[in-house]
Design a protein around this motif. Structure first.
Motif, PDB file in Angstrom:
ATOM      1  N   PHE A 160       0.896  -1.285   0.034  1.00 54.00           N
ATOM      2  CA  PHE A 160       0.086  -0.158   0.068  1.00 54.00           C
ATOM      3  C   PHE A 160       0.778   1.273   0.159  1.00 54.00           C
ATOM      4  O   PHE A 160       1.888   1.429   0.944  1.00 54.00           O
ATOM      5  CB  PHE A 160      -0.710   0.012   1.377  1.00 54.00           C
ATOM      6  CG  PHE A 160      -1.935  -1.025   1.346  1.00 54.00           C
ATOM      7  CD1 PHE A 160      -2.297  -1.690   0.330  1.00 54.00           C
ATOM      8  CD2 PHE A 160      -2.214  -1.493   2.605  1.00 54.00           C
ATOM      9  CE1 PHE A 160      -3.436  -2.817   0.166  1.00 54.00           C
ATOM     10  CE2 PHE A 160      -3.250  -2.473   2.752  1.00 54.00           C
ATOM     11  CZ  PHE A 160      -3.678  -3.134   1.679  1.00 54.00           C
ATOM     12  N   ALA A 161       0.525   2.214  -1.001  1.00 55.79           N
ATOM     13  CA  ALA A 161       1.446   3.364  -1.142  1.00 55.79           C
ATOM     14  C   ALA A 161       0.270   4.422  -0.852  1.00 55.79           C
ATOM     15  O   ALA A 161      -0.659   4.414  -1.093  1.00 55.79           O
ATOM     16  CB  ALA A 161       2.057   3.359  -2.555  1.00 55.79           C
ATOM     17  N   ILE A 186       3.320   4.457   8.090  1.00 55.90           N
ATOM     18  CA  ILE A 186       4.196   4.048   9.065  1.00 55.90           C
ATOM     19  C   ILE A 186       4.158   2.554   9.386  1.00 55.90           C
ATOM     20  O   ILE A 186       2.963   2.394  10.024  1.00 55.90           O
ATOM     21  CB  ILE A 186       4.286   4.735  10.162  1.00 55.90           C
ATOM     22  CG1 ILE A 186       5.420   4.624  11.462  1.00 55.90           C
ATOM     23  CG2 ILE A 186       3.088   5.007  10.918  1.00 55.90           C
ATOM     24  CD1 ILE A 186       5.674   5.628  12.555  1.00 55.90           C
ATOM     25  N   GLY A 187       5.164   1.776   9.063  1.00 55.06           N
ATOM     26  CA  GLY A 187       4.920   0.299   9.142  1.00 55.06           C
ATOM     27  C   GLY A 187       6.210  -0.467   9.185  1.00 55.06           C
ATOM     28  O   GLY A 187       7.380   0.419   9.299  1.00 55.06           O
ATOM     29  N   VAL A 239       6.894   2.275   3.081  1.00 55.09           N
ATOM     30  CA  VAL A 239       7.250   3.565   3.765  1.00 55.09           C
ATOM     31  C   VAL A 239       8.117   4.341   3.200  1.00 55.09           C
ATOM     32  O   VAL A 239       9.058   5.204   3.879  1.00 55.09           O
ATOM     33  CB  VAL A 239       7.799   2.844   5.141  1.00 55.09           C
ATOM     34  CG1 VAL A 239       6.638   2.154   5.962  1.00 55.09           C
ATOM     35  CG2 VAL A 239       9.067   1.997   5.055  1.00 55.09           C
ATOM     36  N   SER A 240       8.383   4.130   1.829  1.00 55.16           N
ATOM     37  CA  SER A 240       9.644   5.026   1.352  1.00 55.16           C
ATOM     38  C   SER A 240       9.506   6.561   1.358  1.00 55.16           C
ATOM     39  O   SER A 240      10.338   7.076   1.607  1.00 55.16           O
ATOM     40  CB  SER A 240       9.484   4.793  -0.366  1.00 55.16           C
ATOM     41  OG  SER A 240       8.314   5.078  -0.935  1.00 55.16           O
ATOM     42  N   VAL A 274      12.216  11.685   6.649  1.00 51.54           N
ATOM     43  CA  VAL A 274      12.390  11.779   7.873  1.00 51.54           C
ATOM     44  C   VAL A 274      13.540  10.762   8.378  1.00 51.54           C
ATOM     45  O   VAL A 274      13.874  10.661   9.691  1.00 51.54           O
ATOM     46  CB  VAL A 274      11.289  11.939   8.961  1.00 51.54           C
ATOM     47  CG1 VAL A 274      10.283  12.768   8.788  1.00 51.54           C
ATOM     48  CG2 VAL A 274      10.632  10.433   9.174  1.00 51.54           C
ATOM     49  N   GLY A 275      14.195   9.949   7.411  1.00 46.29           N
ATOM     50  CA  GLY A 275      15.015   8.940   7.915  1.00 46.29           C
ATOM     51  C   GLY A 275      14.326   7.843   8.762  1.00 46.29           C
ATOM     52  O   GLY A 275      15.245   7.142   9.461  1.00 46.29           O
ATOM     53  N   TYR A 276      13.211   7.628   8.619  1.00 47.00           N
ATOM     54  CA  TYR A 276      12.503   6.485   9.238  1.00 47.00           C
ATOM     55  C   TYR A 276      13.039   5.017   8.919  1.00 47.00           C
ATOM     56  O   TYR A 276      13.259   4.676   7.615  1.00 47.00           O
ATOM     57  CB  TYR A 276      11.003   6.474   8.951  1.00 47.00           C
ATOM     58  CG  TYR A 276      10.358   5.397   9.649  1.00 47.00           C
ATOM     59  CD1 TYR A 276      10.110   5.127  11.033  1.00 47.00           C
ATOM     60  CD2 TYR A 276       9.716   4.392   8.900  1.00 47.00           C
ATOM     61  CE1 TYR A 276       9.355   4.113  11.381  1.00 47.00           C
ATOM     62  CE2 TYR A 276       8.925   3.391   9.108  1.00 47.00           C
ATOM     63  CZ  TYR A 276       8.960   2.947  10.731  1.00 47.00           C
ATOM     64  OH  TYR A 276       8.066   2.054  10.930  1.00 47.00           O
TER      65      TYR A 276
END
Length: 337
Positions: A139-140, A261-262, A303-304, A310-312
């Motif tokens: 999912f995007a 966020i995953g 999560v790209s 934010v560098g997640y």
């Protein structure tokens, strides 16, 4: 900073508040302590930080506009994280009005208070449930989310639309985070990890829906909190590349963002159960049942965008996460080895 967090007696809210206090922020927490699940768990979460000198707790309902406005006027938060909501897909089939009051009325009260309080940034919880009947994986955020399959999902999509309106009309920076199956210590007892653990410990059969063919993007609580803090510190700005002729649903020409966020690592539900059994030292029967109304077969977060902005970087494997969860579960529920 002065940060107002709603839902601080909740799973994510409590973990986030601990981290914010640890880094030196001043936090006002708001929670209504409802009895959707055992309030004693909420009190136990709060007890971990309630006496911290930089923490103030307000027991109030977001649907009470006067209480929300008073809290904002007195505390004067610089930034806000809205995590309070009526959660749960299946519960929304039985109690739709609760979702309207908490997730819609409550959210507009927060938006209004942010607008009048000149808040620098509002970060709020959306949900992977907004993807509804979508089948393209992963999912995007650029995917259309126009086919929700539960009222809970519809309220979360509505939150994103409401937030964009305030970003557009009033320049309020807002960022929505679509959470994907958060798990870990102090988790919600209505979610599968604790439901499964309870049954495994009691030696009772587990109901496994969709005949065991579900997969979920299980995301460990510490990774979620790290992503929320990074997002909170990265104030939403208008997207200079936004093209209204080819709109990107994750950005805008207003100060607005939506992110997944995953963990970006979907796990078969049967594998998750197997790890729970290993860490709890018991095996149980699995009853394979059809998919429930409101459920989706699979979730998987792209999560790209969050990595880029934010560098997640989630780094807790399912093996490590389930082990930590099981250790907490044993301790909290006094389960013998």
């Amino acid at each position: 900073m002065r940060i107002l967090v709603t839902g601080t007696a909740g799973f994510v809210g409590a973990a986030l508040t601990e981290r914010l206090l640890a880094r030196g922020d001043e936090v006002l927490g708001i929670d209504n302590h409802n009895d959707y699940y055992d309030p004693s768990l909420k009190e136990a979460r709060l007890a971990r930080f309630a006496s911290h000198p930089n923490y103030t707790h307000l027991r109030a309902d977001l649907a009470d506009a006067a209480a929300v406005n008073r809290a904002f006027e007195e505390f004067k938060p610089q930034r806000v994280v809205n995590l309070a909501a009526q959660a749960g897909v299946r519960y929304s089939l039985k109690n739709p009005q609760v979702y309207v009051q908490s997730n819609l009325v409550g959210f507009v009260n927060v938006l209004e208070a942010c607008r009048h309080g000149n808040v620098e940034h509002l970060v709020y919880a959306s949900s992977s449930s907004v993807y509804g009947a979508n089948r393209k994986l992963p999912f995007a955020v650029e995917d259309a989310v126009d086919h929700p399959v539960s009222l809970y999902a519809a309220t979360k999509k509505a939150n994103e639309l409401m937030a964009h309106t305030y970003s557009h009309l009033y320049g309020l920076p807002t960022t929505g985070l679509r959470f994907f199956t958060v798990y870990g210590p102090w988790g919600r007892p209505d979610m599968s990890p604790i439901l499964f653990a309870d049954r495994i410990v009691r030696g009772e059969a587990i109901d496994v829906f969709n005949y065991g063919n579900h997969s979920r993007d299980f995301t460990y609580i510490d990774d979620i909190v790290e992503g929320v803090i990074r997002t909170l510190d990265h104030v939403a700005r208008p997207d200079p590349a936004y093209d209204p002729l080819l709109p990107n649903t994750g950005t805008s020409n207003a100060p607005y963002r939506v992110y997944n966020i995953g963990n970006d690592q979907p796990v078969q539900l049967m594998r998750f159960i197997e790890l729970l059994e290993q860490n709890l030292g018991r095996t149980v029967e699995k009853r394979l049942l059809p998919m429930q109304p409101g459920d989706v077969p699979d979730t998987w977060a792209d999560v790209s965008a969050l990595r880029r902005d934010v560098g997640y970087a989630p780094n807790t494997s399912i093996e490590v996460g389930v082990k930590r969860f099981a250790e907490w579960y044993r301790d909290y529920h006094h389960v013998e080895s």
